[in-house]
Design an enzyme around this catalytic site. Structure first.
Site, PDB file in Angstrom:
ATOM      1  N   GLU A  62     -54.001  52.047 -27.039  1.00  0.00           N
ATOM      2  CA  GLU A  62     -52.993  52.338 -28.069  1.00  0.00           C
ATOM      3  C   GLU A  62     -52.221  51.113 -28.554  1.00  0.00           C
ATOM      4  OE1 GLU A  62     -53.200  54.268 -25.277  1.00  0.00           O
ATOM      5  OE2 GLU A  62     -53.833  56.229 -26.039  1.00  0.00           O
ATOM      6  N   ASP A  87     -46.634  61.457 -27.858  1.00  0.00           N
ATOM      7  CA  ASP A  87     -46.205  61.134 -26.487  1.00  0.00           C
ATOM      8  C   ASP A  87     -46.690  59.744 -26.055  1.00  0.00           C
ATOM      9  OD1 ASP A  87     -45.622  64.230 -25.323  1.00  0.00           O
ATOM     10  OD2 ASP A  87     -47.024  64.036 -26.974  1.00  0.00           O
ATOM     11  N   PHE A  88     -47.729  59.225 -26.682  1.00  0.00           N
ATOM     12  CA  PHE A  88     -48.259  57.903 -26.302  1.00  0.00           C
ATOM     13  C   PHE A  88     -47.525  56.770 -27.040  1.00  0.00           C
ATOM     14  CE2 PHE A  88     -52.649  60.217 -26.255  1.00  0.00           C
ATOM     15  CZ  PHE A  88     -52.208  61.053 -25.240  1.00  0.00           C
ATOM     16  N   ILE A  89     -46.510  57.120 -27.790  1.00  0.00           N
ATOM     17  CA  ILE A  89     -45.854  56.101 -28.635  1.00  0.00           C
ATOM     18  C   ILE A  89     -45.188  55.021 -27.780  1.00  0.00           C
ATOM     19  CG2 ILE A  89     -43.532  57.105 -28.942  1.00  0.00           C
ATOM     20  CD1 ILE A  89     -43.945  56.518 -31.994  1.00  0.00           C
ATOM     21  N   HIS A 131     -47.719  65.796 -23.380  1.00  0.00           N
ATOM     22  CA  HIS A 131     -48.474  66.061 -24.616  1.00  0.00           C
ATOM     23  C   HIS A 131     -47.768  67.068 -25.518  1.00  0.00           C
ATOM     24  CE1 HIS A 131     -51.735  64.117 -22.388  1.00  0.00           C
ATOM     25  NE2 HIS A 131     -52.451  64.085 -23.500  1.00  0.00           N
TER      26      HIS A 131
END
Lengths: 327, 346
Positions: A62, A87-89, A131
């Protein structure tokens, strides 16, 4: 006039397809965007039409997905970088907040970063604490980043097309609970301007300000309140949180004298807190009641559907909150 | 500025030119230190590349118009070697309107799109993935350009480097990674930060063409860079490690208490500028008095950058709200203006 019956997901794909046909500099990059067709199917079929050089399946990296989109945007492309879940930000925050957001400013206006970070968030699929979040406040807290959150099929199409014309980086957060939502889309219609909120429902008794999926909960609550209590609630869909259109909010709140902010993100230091503070500052002399926040509980999201559903505002909670306010 | 050099009419003009460029970097960095001592720099976040000149000069000698690059926080020398105007650089370091970024970027965020400089970076490794994207753009737009990321050995501790190397190799992009191994990430020596300091082996593991070169000889750096950049242009991304020694502290105020005088004296013997100078003299390519004149001309040029940066004006206060967003977009509302508006009562 081209009216089509479509879904939120297909409207997003249509916006990407048309933009890519019109501008060969537009590329899509991200995890599973090509052969797999996107984790939620938004980019399905695009690799067949546009090829591997423009629809790029990336490794699970990412930070480098967002970081390379930054460089590509500076070097003449218009990348759409997909982050599978908002959520992966956190993984990408350096490239997003320290690089993309600040490059124009740090370099004295020499260049901008015209990229779109497409992602999705929110509850509704028992996807658990990592998530299901609504992290728009992270983005809104960073000057330099535009932030769009479509609530309707029309906006899935028009807002994404507009995002792809912006000179500055746009974080575009879809809601995972809306992908299958059906609606009518007029692709030729003059869309609401970028950065303008939309009054979804008129009402003289109070103003509910919201965005993304909570718009539908607010509208459902407003219907219940109208039929069961005779209360008329206006509902404003912000559409973009940056730019933030306060000019649409102000006159309605001044007229009604009451405002409620509804957001799926957790309450503390969230988007609702910012909006409530602004409404209080700007409309203080007109307010009959405190500006109320109906937001996500200050807890992580559970997998249990029961706990999950009750972790964020429901139509019932919004209805109750209005009744408490107006009793 | 090249008068003394041209008069010399040397047979190996390449080494003479590389020396000239390195001396300019060395002298510029010395003047940056002086600007700070005179209290005229904007802050003390100044990271000098003295001892590392061969990396900047040897690599940049092989770049072309249309190539792009990013640098780390110790990037003055790279930008200067790529053709930057030292006066505008010094003005930026002093936080002045006449600087490359109108005083908003400073030493660690200097950039110039005209020269393909996509920006210096104050986040270790922060500028690395941008060259993957720039390489992708060069490939899709068929510009023939290469994009280079310059960073220090400290950045080899960052995951983003490995993500970027993997992508560049996977997609066969015109990208090159340049690791300037000055032995220190701030105060931590390379062997205290990694179990395997043979950094080029990591790049080989990713499928990059990788080499390590001793930074003492600038012509060796230039040769290695020429080979790797040519490969990158043809779709074989490269990774070049340049071994050198950071002569001074991490930043201007760091007195290097983490290393002793003996080590520093030994490290400073690896002086690429002095080495090139001695080689020019011993080989008979240039004599000492000619080189003294070259050095004096450069000193004069760089002295003028200090005078220029001190004389230039501060940015206008209202420029503060400019360039957060594109021209034509509304600027953020200043706090004072907002307060006056919301607290205005009839």
């Amino acid at each position: 006039m081209t009216m089509i019956e479509t879904t939120y997901r297909d409207a997003l794909r249509l916006a990407l397809t048309e933009t890519m046909r019109a501008d060969e500099n537009v590329i899509i990059m991200g995890e599973e965007v090509g052969r797999y067709g996107g984790a939620y199917g938004v980019t399905k079929g695009l690799i067949e039409e546009f090829g591997e050089d423009r629809v790029i399946d990336t490794p699970i990296s990412e930070p480098a997905i967002i970081g390379s989109a930054v460089g590509a945007a500076m070097a003449g492309l218009r990348p759409v970088a997909e982050l599978m879940y908002v959520d992966f930000i956190g993984m990408t925050m350096d490239q997003l907040a320290n690089q993309a957001a600040k490059i124009r400013y740090m370099f004295g206006g020499q260049i901008g970063v015209p990229m779109v970070l497409r992602t999705q968030g929110g509850t509704g699929r028992s996807a658990g604490a990592q998530h299901s979040q609504s992290l728009e406040a992270y983005v809104m807290h960073t000057p330099g980043l535009r932030l769009a959150m479509p609530s309707t099929v029309e906006d899935a199409y028009h807002l994404l097309r507009q995002a792809l014309m912006q000179p500055d980086p746009v974080v575009f957060i879809e809601h995972k609970g809306l992908y299958t939502m059906k609606g009518t889309l007029d692709t030729d219609a003059e869309p609401a301007a970028w950065g303008k909120a939309r009054v979804m429902r008129e009402g003289a008794d109070l103003v509910i300000v919201s965005y993304s999926r909570q718009i539908h909960h607010a509208l459902a609550a407003a219907d219940t309140l109208a039929s069961e209590d005779g209360i008329q609630a206006a509902v404003i869909d912000l559409r973009t949180l940056n730019p933030l259109d306060f000019d649409t909010i102000r006159p309605l709140v001044e007229q009604a004298g009451r405002a409620m902010v509804v957001s799926e993100g957790v309450m503390t230091s969230g988007v609702a807190a910012e909006l409530a503070a602004r409404i209080t500052e700007e409309c203080f002399d007109f307010l009959e009641d405190p500006v109320v926040r109906v937001a996500g509980e200050d807890i992580p999201i559970s997998v249990s559907p029961l706990l999950e559903q009750n972790s964020v505002p429901t139509p019932e909670l919004i209805t109750e909150a209005v009744r408490m306010m107006l009793k | 500025m090249m008068n003394a050099l041209n008069e010399a009419a040397v047979k190996n003009s390449n080494l003479a030119d590389l020396y000239y460029q390195m001396r300019r970097v060395r002298t510029f960095e010395e003047r940056v230190g002086e600007l700070f001592v005179r209290g005229q720099s904007a802050g003390s976040m100044l990271h000098l590349s003295i001892g590392e000149e061969s990396a900047a000069v040897g690599v940049c000698a092989n770049m072309r118009d249309g190539d792009t690059f990013t640098t780390h926080h110790r990037g003055h020398g790279i930008f200067l070697a790529r053709g930057a105007d030292p006066a505008r650089m010094m003005a930026e370091i002093a936080g002045k309107e006449a600087g490359y970024c109108h005083g908003k970027g400073g030493s660690m965020h200097i950039a110039d799109m005209g020269l393909g400089h996509l920006g210096a970076n104050a986040i270790v490794g922060g500028g690395i993935p941008a060259v993957v994207g720039a390489g992708l753009a060069a490939r899709n737009r068929k510009t023939g350009g290469v994009s280079l990321a310059f960073f220090g050995d400290g950045a080899t501790g960052q995951g983003i480097l490995y993500e970027s190397m993997n992508m560049a190799a996977l997609w066969k992009l015109p990208v090159m990674f340049v690791c300037i191994n000055n032995q220190y990430g701030m105060g931590t020596r390379i062997d205290q930060a990694t179990a395997n300091p043979r950094l080029h082996e990591r790049a080989e593991a990713f499928g990059l063409a990788a080499r390590t070169v001793d930074g003492l000889a600038v012509e060796d750096v230039a040769d290695a860079a020429a080979e790797l950049i040519a490969g990158a242009r043809a779709g074989q991304p490269g990774f070049l490690v340049i071994d050198c020694y950071r002569f001074y502290g991490h930043a201007r105020k760091d007195k290097s208490p983490y290393r002793d005088d003996i080590e520093e004296a030994e490290g400073r013997k690896k002086d690429p500028v002095l080495s090139a100078r001695n080689k020019l003299i011993s080989s008979g390519m240039m004599d000492e008095s000619t080189l003294d004149r070259v050095d004096a001309e450069i000193a004069t040029e760089m002295d003028a950058t200090i005078d220029f940066s001190i004389a230039e004006k501060e940015p206008q206060l209202n420029s503060m709200f400019r360039d957060v967003y594109a021209p034509g977009e509304p600027e953020p509302e200043p706090v004072r203006a907002r307060l006056e508006r919301i607290l205005a009562r009839e």
